[in-house]
Design a protein around this motif. Structure first.
Motif, PDB file in Angstrom:
ATOM      1  N   ARG A  74     -33.640  -2.153  -0.880  1.00 26.28           N
ATOM      2  CA  ARG A  74     -33.854  -3.898  -0.393  1.00 26.28           C
ATOM      3  C   ARG A  74     -33.215  -4.118   0.843  1.00 26.28           C
ATOM      4  NH1 ARG A  74     -30.575  -6.488  -4.995  1.00 26.28           N
ATOM      5  NH2 ARG A  74     -30.633  -4.604  -5.933  1.00 26.28           N
ATOM      6  N   LEU A  75     -32.075  -3.323   1.057  1.00 26.01           N
ATOM      7  CA  LEU A  75     -31.585  -3.676   2.606  1.00 26.01           C
ATOM      8  C   LEU A  75     -32.703  -3.131   3.472  1.00 26.01           C
ATOM      9  CD1 LEU A  75     -29.240  -4.186   4.829  1.00 26.01           C
ATOM     10  CD2 LEU A  75     -28.629  -1.872   4.299  1.00 26.01           C
ATOM     11  N   PHE A  76     -33.243  -2.163   3.474  1.00 26.37           N
ATOM     12  CA  PHE A  76     -34.473  -1.668   4.216  1.00 26.37           C
ATOM     13  C   PHE A  76     -35.565  -2.634   4.370  1.00 26.37           C
ATOM     14  CE2 PHE A  76     -38.544   0.576   4.749  1.00 26.37           C
ATOM     15  CZ  PHE A  76     -38.301   1.369   5.830  1.00 26.37           C
ATOM     16  N   VAL A  77     -36.058  -3.260   3.024  1.00 24.88           N
ATOM     17  CA  VAL A  77     -37.277  -4.138   3.101  1.00 24.88           C
ATOM     18  C   VAL A  77     -36.710  -5.525   3.958  1.00 24.88           C
ATOM     19  CG1 VAL A  77     -38.555  -5.700   1.903  1.00 24.88           C
ATOM     20  CG2 VAL A  77     -38.198  -3.207   1.112  1.00 24.88           C
ATOM     21  N   VAL A  78     -35.456  -5.989   3.921  1.00 26.80           N
ATOM     22  CA  VAL A  78     -35.061  -7.064   4.645  1.00 26.80           C
ATOM     23  C   VAL A  78     -34.755  -6.584   5.997  1.00 26.80           C
ATOM     24  CG1 VAL A  78     -33.096  -8.768   4.811  1.00 26.80           C
ATOM     25  CG2 VAL A  78     -33.881  -7.976   2.377  1.00 26.80           C
ATOM     26  N   ALA A  79     -34.183  -5.542   6.497  1.00 29.05           N
ATOM     27  CA  ALA A  79     -34.241  -5.321   7.747  1.00 29.05           C
ATOM     28  C   ALA A  79     -35.464  -5.132   8.365  1.00 29.05           C
ATOM     29  CB  ALA A  79     -33.266  -4.183   7.929  1.00 29.05           C
ATOM     30  N   SER A  80     -36.330  -4.459   7.809  1.00 27.49           N
ATOM     31  CA  SER A  80     -37.697  -4.236   8.427  1.00 27.49           C
ATOM     32  C   SER A  80     -38.407  -5.537   8.444  1.00 27.49           C
ATOM     33  CB  SER A  80     -38.611  -3.012   7.608  1.00 27.49           C
ATOM     34  OG  SER A  80     -37.945  -1.948   7.729  1.00 27.49           O
ATOM     35  N   ALA A  81     -38.445  -6.545   7.451  1.00 28.02           N
ATOM     36  CA  ALA A  81     -39.302  -7.962   7.480  1.00 28.02           C
ATOM     37  C   ALA A  81     -38.586  -8.582   8.724  1.00 28.02           C
ATOM     38  CB  ALA A  81     -39.021  -8.462   6.141  1.00 28.02           C
ATOM     39  N   ILE A  82     -37.282  -8.453   8.818  1.00 33.18           N
ATOM     40  CA  ILE A  82     -36.576  -9.420   9.971  1.00 33.18           C
ATOM     41  C   ILE A  82     -36.758  -8.907  11.256  1.00 33.18           C
ATOM     42  CG2 ILE A  82     -34.393 -10.018  10.953  1.00 33.18           C
ATOM     43  CD1 ILE A  82     -33.147 -10.332   8.089  1.00 33.18           C
ATOM     44  N   ALA A  83     -36.804  -7.524  11.370  1.00 31.50           N
ATOM     45  CA  ALA A  83     -37.116  -6.901  12.658  1.00 31.50           C
ATOM     46  C   ALA A  83     -38.713  -7.229  13.022  1.00 31.50           C
ATOM     47  CB  ALA A  83     -36.909  -5.383  12.829  1.00 31.50           C
ATOM     48  N   SER A  84     -39.458  -7.330  12.221  1.00 33.79           N
ATOM     49  CA  SER A  84     -40.925  -7.300  12.328  1.00 33.79           C
ATOM     50  C   SER A  84     -41.000  -8.960  12.654  1.00 33.79           C
ATOM     51  CB  SER A  84     -41.760  -7.412  10.957  1.00 33.79           C
ATOM     52  OG  SER A  84     -43.024  -7.703  11.245  1.00 33.79           O
ATOM     53  N   GLY A  85     -40.570 -10.035  11.886  1.00 37.16           N
ATOM     54  CA  GLY A  85     -40.527 -11.178  12.375  1.00 37.16           C
ATOM     55  C   GLY A  85     -39.869 -11.880  13.717  1.00 37.16           C
ATOM     56  N   TYR A  86     -38.568 -10.950  14.072  1.00 38.14           N
ATOM     57  CA  TYR A  86     -38.036 -11.098  15.296  1.00 38.14           C
ATOM     58  C   TYR A  86     -39.176 -10.732  16.416  1.00 38.14           C
ATOM     59  CZ  TYR A  86     -36.048  -9.726  19.602  1.00 38.14           C
ATOM     60  OH  TYR A  86     -35.740  -9.333  21.071  1.00 38.14           O
ATOM     61  N   LEU A  87     -39.744  -9.494  16.402  1.00 33.07           N
ATOM     62  CA  LEU A  87     -40.894  -8.974  17.283  1.00 33.07           C
ATOM     63  C   LEU A  87     -42.035 -10.044  17.437  1.00 33.07           C
ATOM     64  CD1 LEU A  87     -40.538  -5.248  16.067  1.00 33.07           C
ATOM     65  CD2 LEU A  87     -40.232  -6.401  18.428  1.00 33.07           C
ATOM     66  N   ILE A  88     -42.485 -10.601  16.315  1.00 33.23           N
ATOM     67  CA  ILE A  88     -43.465 -11.568  16.522  1.00 33.23           C
ATOM     68  C   ILE A  88     -42.885 -12.910  17.128  1.00 33.23           C
ATOM     69  CG2 ILE A  88     -44.949 -13.306  15.145  1.00 33.23           C
ATOM     70  CD1 ILE A  88     -45.094 -11.000  12.948  1.00 33.23           C
ATOM     71  N   LEU A  89     -41.952 -13.129  16.826  1.00 31.53           N
ATOM     72  CA  LEU A  89     -41.170 -14.380  17.708  1.00 31.53           C
ATOM     73  C   LEU A  89     -41.079 -14.017  19.294  1.00 31.53           C
ATOM     74  CD1 LEU A  89     -38.845 -15.869  15.060  1.00 31.53           C
ATOM     75  CD2 LEU A  89     -41.084 -16.775  15.842  1.00 31.53           C
ATOM     76  N   SER A  90     -40.732 -12.790  19.389  1.00 30.55           N
ATOM     77  CA  SER A  90     -40.271 -12.397  20.877  1.00 30.55           C
ATOM     78  C   SER A  90     -41.562 -12.148  21.809  1.00 30.55           C
ATOM     79  CB  SER A  90     -39.363 -11.031  20.846  1.00 30.55           C
ATOM     80  OG  SER A  90     -40.324  -9.957  20.424  1.00 30.55           O
TER      81      SER A  90
END
Length: 186
Positions: A74-90
């Motif tokens: 679950r931590l992996f999915v959350v961390a990957s999703a947050i990183a993906s969202g951040y990359l889109i916003l960057s």
């Protein structure tokens, strides 16, 4: 008078070369961010949709394995999703750096946030990797048995989803180094 003109032309030439180098790095930054988005998003989706059900003796009793049964996954999915969202916003900042190569403050902000994302993605990936290892190998000293022999599809999928995050981690490192390089050339 000619000497001053030569010095001014030399400085202008160096400034133009420096601007081209910054713009080239900004284009590479944008491309690396796009690749990292695909890698982290694919990892999060692959892990988040992992599910396998095995029948037991009857069709009423079944054993089920889902990614959210294990907190590390679950931590992996959350961390990957947050990183993906951040990359889109960057991405807009990355585009800004292509257009205006002198935007230094946004590079500092991106370095800080890229470092935070690198740390969280590494933590999530490392935690998930330890669970994937235990799923494949087990630990007889702790009485943890390998369950990948029974849940083969589940294990293949969680192992495969790790690939995207282990692609994204070096990409984040390269992004940080590139931004630091551009800032040092100021």
């Amino acid at each position: 008078m000619e000497k001053a003109t030569f010095v001014e032309l030399s400085e202008q030439k160096i400034s133009n070369q420096n601007g081209k180098m910054k713009r080239g790095v900004a284009v590479i930054d944008f491309i690396l961010r796009l690749i990292a988005i695909v890698a982290t998003l694919a990892s999060a989706i692959a892990m988040g949709t992992t599910d396998e059900t095995l029948p037991f003796f009857t069709q009423f009793v079944r054993f089920r394995a889902k990614y959210d049964d294990l907190p590390a996954l679950r931590l992996f999915v959350v961390a990957s999703a947050i990183a993906s969202g951040y990359l889109i916003l960057s991405l807009p900042f990355s585009i800004l750096h292509i257009i205006r190569s002198s935007a230094g403050m946004t590079r500092v902000i991106l370095i800080i946030l890229d470092t935070v994302m690198l740390a969280s993605l590494t933590a999530g990936s490392s935690a998930a990797a330890s669970i994937v290892y235990l799923a494949h190998k087990g630990n007889t000293k702790a009485n943890w048995f390998a369950f990948c022999q029974q849940y083969n599809s589940f294990c293949e999928r969680i192992s495969g989803s790790m690939i995207g995050s282990f692609i994204a981690i070096p990409l984040f490192i390269i992004l940080i180094i590139l931004s630091a390089l551009v800032l040092s050339r100021r």
